[in-house]
Design an enzyme around this catalytic site. Structure first.
Site, short mmCIF file in Angstrom:
data_model
loop_
_atom_site.label_atom_id
_atom_site.label_comp_id
_atom_site.label_asym_id
_atom_site.label_seq_id
_atom_site.Cartn_x
_atom_site.Cartn_y
_atom_site.Cartn_z
N ALA A 52 0.86 -1.20 0.16
CA ALA A 52 -0.03 0.07 -0.08
C ALA A 52 0.83 1.33 -0.03
CB ALA A 52 -0.85 0.01 1.19
N LYS A 80 -6.31 3.39 -4.48
CA LYS A 80 -6.44 3.57 -2.58
C LYS A 80 -6.67 5.09 -2.45
CE LYS A 80 -3.64 3.66 1.58
NZ LYS A 80 -2.25 3.28 2.24
N THR A 346 4.03 3.94 4.78
CA THR A 346 5.06 4.91 4.75
C THR A 346 6.32 4.67 4.13
OG1 THR A 346 5.17 4.89 7.01
CG2 THR A 346 3.95 6.87 6.05
C1 LIG Z 1 5.22 -6.55 7.38
C2 LIG Z 1 5.94 -5.45 6.18
C3 LIG Z 1 4.78 -4.91 5.72
C4 LIG Z 1 4.72 -3.76 4.79
N1 LIG Z 1 4.16 -3.02 4.07
C5 LIG Z 1 4.39 -2.00 3.53
C6 LIG Z 1 3.34 -1.22 2.86
O1 LIG Z 1 2.06 -1.59 2.83
N2 LIG Z 1 3.60 -0.06 2.39
C7 LIG Z 1 5.08 0.43 2.26
O2 LIG Z 1 5.24 1.56 1.67
N3 LIG Z 1 5.97 -0.43 2.72
C8 LIG Z 1 5.70 -1.33 3.41
N4 LIG Z 1 6.66 -2.23 3.91
C9 LIG Z 1 7.97 -1.92 3.48
C10 LIG Z 1 8.53 -2.30 2.26
O3 LIG Z 1 8.08 -3.80 2.08
C11 LIG Z 1 10.10 -2.08 2.02
O4 LIG Z 1 10.21 -0.63 2.37
C12 LIG Z 1 10.33 -2.08 0.77
O5 LIG Z 1 10.22 -3.40 0.08
C13 LIG Z 1 11.77 -1.72 0.67
O6 LIG Z 1 12.46 -3.15 0.94
P1 LIG Z 1 14.00 -2.98 0.85
O7 LIG Z 1 14.10 -2.98 -0.78
O8 LIG Z 1 14.57 -1.94 1.55
O9 LIG Z 1 14.54 -4.39 1.14
P2 LIG Z 1 14.48 -5.86 0.65
O10 LIG Z 1 13.13 -6.16 0.00
O11 LIG Z 1 14.64 -6.81 1.88
O12 LIG Z 1 15.55 -6.12 -0.32
C14 LIG Z 1 16.83 -6.33 -0.03
C15 LIG Z 1 17.71 -6.72 -1.12
O13 LIG Z 1 18.99 -6.70 -0.69
C16 LIG Z 1 19.56 -8.04 -1.53
N5 LIG Z 1 20.72 -8.12 -0.63
C17 LIG Z 1 20.65 -8.36 1.08
N6 LIG Z 1 22.18 -8.91 1.13
C18 LIG Z 1 22.58 -9.07 -0.22
C19 LIG Z 1 23.93 -9.51 -0.39
N7 LIG Z 1 24.90 -9.99 0.94
N8 LIG Z 1 24.41 -9.67 -1.55
C20 LIG Z 1 23.78 -9.11 -2.65
N9 LIG Z 1 22.30 -8.74 -2.38
C21 LIG Z 1 21.88 -8.96 -1.10
C22 LIG Z 1 18.41 -8.88 -1.39
O14 LIG Z 1 18.68 -10.02 -2.29
C23 LIG Z 1 17.47 -7.96 -1.67
O15 LIG Z 1 17.43 -7.94 -3.25
C24 LIG Z 1 6.29 -3.44 4.61
C25 LIG Z 1 7.51 -3.95 5.23
C26 LIG Z 1 7.17 -5.00 6.11
C27 LIG Z 1 8.32 -5.59 6.91
#
Ligand SMILES: Cc1cc2nc3c(=O)[nH]c(=O)nc-3n(C[C@H](O)[C@H](O)[C@H](O)COP(=O)(O)OP(=O)(O)OC[C@H]3O[C@@H](n4cnc5c(N)ncnc54)[C@H](O)[C@@H]3O)c2cc1C
Length: 506
Positions: A52, A80, A346
Site C-alpha cells: 500500500a 487507494k 509510509t
Molecule cells: C511487514 C511489512 C509490511 C510492509 N508493508 C508496506 C506497505 O504496505 N507499504 C509500504 O510502503 N511499505 C511497506 N513495507 C516496507 C516495504 O516492504 C519495504 O520498504 C520495501 O519493500 C523496501 O525493501 P528493501 O528493498 O529496502 O529491502 P528488501 O526487500 O529486503 O531487499 C533487499 C535486497 O538486498 C539484497 N541483498 C541483501 N544482502 C545481499 C548480499 N549480501 N548480496 C547481494 N544482495 C543482497 C536482497 O537480495 C534484496 O534484493 C512493509 C514492510 C514489512 C516488513
C-alpha cells in the site's frame, strides 16, 4: 563535467528500494556518463510485502515517465483513497483517514474549526462526509481527479495498492532499458579506503569485485554496508512502537476490490487488508512481548475474508532509524535506513523521499560533508515526523482490553508529539512543520476518529457567522455525495482503464 564527478554507482539490493533507486537514477542522469550497476541475490531474496502506498508516489512515477495505467496493470494494482481504521479508538468504532483535505477553509481558518463549532450546535455526520476521497471510498467508486477546481472531484486524492514483487520487476524493466546493469550474486565483502573511510568496492561470492564512487545500500534490514561495514548506528524506537513482528498471507478476493486499505485493531495486534486485482494482501503486525508466533498466525488466518493462497510468511523488525542514513560514500535507502511499521503505508514513500533528497544534494567524489549532513538532518526529520504520526494511533485510544493497549494508552510519548496533542486538545490547532509528510487533515482524521475532541475552538472561527458557515457546510456535504454517485465503481474503472492479465490458478 568536473574531474570530481561521480562516474559509477553500485546499488546493493534489488528489492523495492534498490529498483526504485536504479530507475530514478537512470531517468535522472540523462546524458551523464554514469554507470549504474545493481547487485541482488536470489538466494537472499526480498521482503516483498509493501503493498500500500500514499499519494506522493504519483509524482515519483511521473519523474520516471511511467504510464499510470500500464503501471497499475503490470503490478495487479488497484487505487487507494485512504485507510479505514477499525477498533482503534475503541472496540466497535471505525473511522476513515482519507487522502486529501476535509472541506475547504473559510477566510484562511481551517475547515475542521467550523465543523467542530457546528457539531456543538447540532448532530453532524462524521467528518469523513466532507472528504471527496472518503465519500468515494465509502461508495466503492473511483475516478481520477478533474482539473476544474470548482468541482469537488478536483479534491479527490489517491494512491495505489500493488504487488511489491511486480512493482520491483516493472521498475527493473524501465531501469535496464535506460542502461542499468543487473548482476545476480551475493556480496561477501567490501573494501574500505584507509584514508577517506569510503567503501571502494564490494566483492561477490564468485570473486568478482565491483568498484563504486557512490554506493547505495538497499540491502534490507541488515544494512550490509551502512551498518556492518560503516557502523552508522540504529536508533531504536520500540519503547513507543512495540510491534516487532509481522505475519503476511495473501487470500482470494471476496468480491471487487475496495478502493481503500483496512487496518483492524485486535487485542494485541493489528491486521492489514489490501485489495489488489488478483488477490487480497493480509498481514498481522504484533508485539512478540504480548503475542506468540503461533497465536498470531491463528489470529491472522481466522480473520481472512477468503481462502488463503499461501502459507503465512513471518518477519521480524525493530522500529527505528539508521542514525546516519548517509555515511562516507554510502547512502542507505529502504529497510537498510530504518523501519516504521506499515500502519500508514509510509516505507516506500521514505525510499522516494531519500531518493529525491539524494538527487537534490547529489555529491561529487569529494563528498562535501555539508551535503551529507543536510541529507542526514532532513531524513531524520522525515522519519521522526512519520514516527510521531504512527505513535498517535497507539496513544490516542480508549482501549483497555489488554496489557498491550494499556501500555500504549498510558505510555510517555516524544515531546514533539506531546506538544502537538496539547495544541489540539486546547483549541484544535494543528501546524505542519518543516518536512512533515502528514498535514493537518490527516491529523484531524485520526484525532477525531479516535475520539480526541478539542476542549475549545480557535477564536478565529468567530470571524465567520455560524449560520453562514452551517449553510456552506451543508452544501459541501451534498456536493461530495452527488459527485461520488456519478463516478464509476472502482471495479469498472480498473476494468476499463488498467485491467491486469488474469493470473493462472496455482
Ligand atoms: C511487514 C511489512 C509490511 C510492509 N508493508 C508496506 C506497505 O504496505 N507499504 C509500504 O510502503 N511499505 C511497506 N513495507 C516496507 C516495504 O516492504 C519495504 O520498504 C520495501 O519493500 C523496501 O525493501 P528493501 O528493498 O529496502 O529491502 P528488501 O526487500 O529486503 O531487499 C533487499 C535486497 O538486498 C539484497 N541483498 C541483501 N544482502 C545481499 C548480499 N549480501 N548480496 C547481494 N544482495 C543482497 C536482497 O537480495 C534484496 O534484493 C512493509 C514492510 C514489512 C516488513
Amino acid at each position: 563535467m568536473s574531474d570530481f564527478a561521480i562516474r559509477n554507482i553500485v546499488i546493493v539490493g534489488g528489492g523495492t528500494a534498490g529498483w526504485m533507486a536504479a530507475a530514478a537514477l537512470a531517468a535522472w542522469q540523462r546524458d551523464l556518463p554514469l554507470e549504474i550497476t545493481l547487485v541482488e541475490s536470489d538466494e537472499i531474496g526480498t521482503v516483498g510485502v509493501g503493498e500500500a502506498t500514499i499519494p506522493p508516489l504519483i509524482a515519483f512515477n511521473q519523474m520516471l515517465g511511467l504510464n499510470e495505467d500500464e503501471f497499475v496493470a503490470a503490478t495487479q494494482g488497484s487505487f487507494k483513497l485512504g485507510i479505514e481504521f477499525v477498533g482503534w479508538g475503541a472496540i466497535g468504532e471505525r473511522y476513515f483517514h482519507p487522502f486529501g483535505s476535509h472541506g475547504a477553509d473559510f477566510n484562511g481558518v481551517p475547515f475542521h474549526q467550523f465543523y467542530l463549532r457546528e457539531a456543538k450546535r447540532r448532530q453532524l455526520p462524521d467528518i469523513r462526509e466532507w472528504s471527496m476521497s472518503a465519500v468515494a471510498a465509502e461508495l466503492g467508486r473511483f475516478a481520477r481527479p478533474g482539473p476544474d477546481a470548482r468541482l469537488p472531484l478536483s479534491q479527490l486524492v489517491y494512491a495505489f495498492h500493488f504487488d511489491a514483487g511486480l512493482y520491483a520487476r516493472f521498475l527493473r524493466g524501465k531501469a535496464e532499458a535506460r542502461g542499468v546493469t543487473r548482476i545476480e550474486g551475493k556480496i561477501v565483502d567490501a573494501a574500505l579506503d584507509g584514508e577517506t573511510g569510503n567503501v571502494e568496492s564490494v566483492t561477490l561470492a564468485d570473486g568478482r569485485v565491483l568498484e563504486g564512487d557512490l554506493i547505495i545500500d538497499c540491502s534490507g534490514f541488515r544494512g550490509l554496508l551502512i551498518e556492518d561495514k560503516l557502523g552508522a548506528g540504529y536508533e531504536d524506537w520500540s519503547r513507543w512502537l512495540m510491534c516487532d513482528r509481522a505475519a503476511a498471507v495473501p487470500c482470494k478476493l471476496p468480491g471487487p476490490p475496495d478502493p481503500f486499505t483496512r487496518s483492524t485493531a485486535h487485542p494485541s495486534a493489528w491486521q492489514w487488508r489490501i485489495p489488489l486485482q488478483h488477490r487480497m494482501g493480509n498481514g498481522l503486525v504484533y508485539s512478540s512481548a504480548y503475542l506468540e508466533r503461533a497465536e498470531a498466525e491463528t489470529l491472522l488466518l481466522s480473520n481472512l475474508e477468503g481462502e488463503p493462497l499461501a502459507d503465512p510468511r513471518h518477519l521480524s523488525f525493530t522500529a527505528g532509524r539508521r542514525r546516519l542514513a548517509w555515511s562516507a560514500n554510502v547512502v542507505s535507502l529502504g529497510l537498510a535506513s530504518g523501519f516504521i511499521e506499515p500502519l500508514e503505508s509510509t516505507s516506500i514513500h521514505l525510499v522516494q523521499s531519500g531518493i529525491n533528497k539524494l538527487l537534490a544534494l547529489f555529491p561529487d567524489r569529494r563528498f562535501n560533508p555539508v551535503e551529507r549532513d543536510l541529507y542526514n538532518r532532513q531524513m531524520q526529520e522525515v522519519f521522526e515526523d512519520v514516527r510521531d504520526f504512527i505513535i498517535l494511533h497507539y496513544k490516542a485510544t480508549r482501549r483497555d482490553d489488554s496489557d498491550f493497549w494499556n501500555y500504549c494508552r498510558t505510555m510517555e510519548v516524544p515531546d514533539s508529539l506531546a506538544t502537538k496533542l496539547e495544541l489540539w486538545r486546547s483549541k484544535g490547532r494543528l501546524f505542519r512543520d518543516g518536512q512533515e509528510l502528514f498535514g493537518p487533515a490527516s491529523w484531524v482524521a485520526v484525532l477525531l476518529g479516535q475520539g480526541i475532541v478539542p476542549e475549545d475552538q480557535d477564536p478565529a472561527v468567530g470571524a465567520v457567522d455560524a449560520n453562514v458557515a452551517a449553510e456552506t457546510l451543508d452544501k459541501m456535504h451534498a456536493s461530495y455525495r452527488r459527485m461520488a454517485e456519478h463516478m464509476p465503481t472502482h471495479g469498472d474503472f480498473i476494468a476499463q482503464a488498467c485491467a491486469a492479465a488474469p493470473v493462472a490458478p496455482a
